[in-house]
Motif scaffolding. Structure first.
Motif: not given
Length: 208
Positions: A49-56, A78-83
């Motif tokens: 579960i990616p953190q909502i960080d600078a990359d995001v 892409n991972r956040l979109n899948d979630i």
């Protein structure tokens, strides 16, 4: 086919955790009562579960501008979109968590952050945000060692209150709870309290 997401936010199993014990009882009773439904277990302590960080943030901005994303930006976005797609395509949500420090485990907060996407789970309007998940239902199974349902502790309980608030924010019209509490405050009653919660979880599973 109805799809239920069984979302657990505890690093331990049902032999140690009261919330996981009640959750397992619910899941087994639900699968028996609703054999035609699909039940998907999401173990948040094992999920990416990616953190909502600078990359995001930079990745989202580049997508809007039609720019090329870096490898890290692309992977996280892409991972956040899948979630969120998995979340909105389900019909029912069961959250299983302990109370930690008056709230929920960080992995559950990160998961709810991941699915809080404008245009997916809610939308902005001139009169404020409006939830989009108006045909879903949710259940929160939560264990807390003290007593927080009423009395002085009620104002301190921020975990179930947060999950309930977010489901309302998404427009989910039905929200139920199975609360296990007091087993640390009254350790001599811990088995009695847990068994009562397991029984309630099994009963809720019949009609959820």
């Amino acid at each position: 086919m109805t799809k239920l997401l069984y979302i657990t936010a505890h690093p331990l199993n049902e032999l140690v955790s009261s919330s996981m014990a009640a959750g397992k009882a619910f899941k087994e009773a639900y699968e028996q009562a609703h054999p035609e439904d699909e039940v998907v277990h999401i173990d948040l302590f094992k999920e990416d579960i990616p953190q909502i960080d600078a990359d995001v943030f930079s990745g989202w901005g580049k997508l809007q501008n039609g720019e090329q994303l870096t490898e890290d930006e692309s992977r996280k976005v892409n991972r956040l979109n899948d979630i969120v797609e998995t979340f909105i395509n389900a019909d029912k949500y069961v959250f299983v968590s302990p109370m930690w420090n008056l709230s929920i485990p960080p992995v559950l907060k990160a998961y709810l952050d991941a699915v809080s996407v404008a245009g997916k789970t809610f939308k902005y309007t001139s009169e404020g945000p409006v939830g989009l998940l108006t045909d879903k239902k949710a259940l929160h199974i939560q264990a807390r060692g003290g007593y927080y349902s009423e009395g002085p502790g009620a104002e301190l309980e921020l975990g179930d209150r947060y999950v309930r608030t977010m489901m309302g924010f998404y427009g989910v019209p039905s929200y139920e709870t199975v609360i296990i509490e007091g087993h640390n405050a009254e350790p001599e009653r811990s088995e009695e309290i847990k068994n009562a919660a397991i029984q309630k979880a099994e009963e809720v599973a019949q009609t959820f």
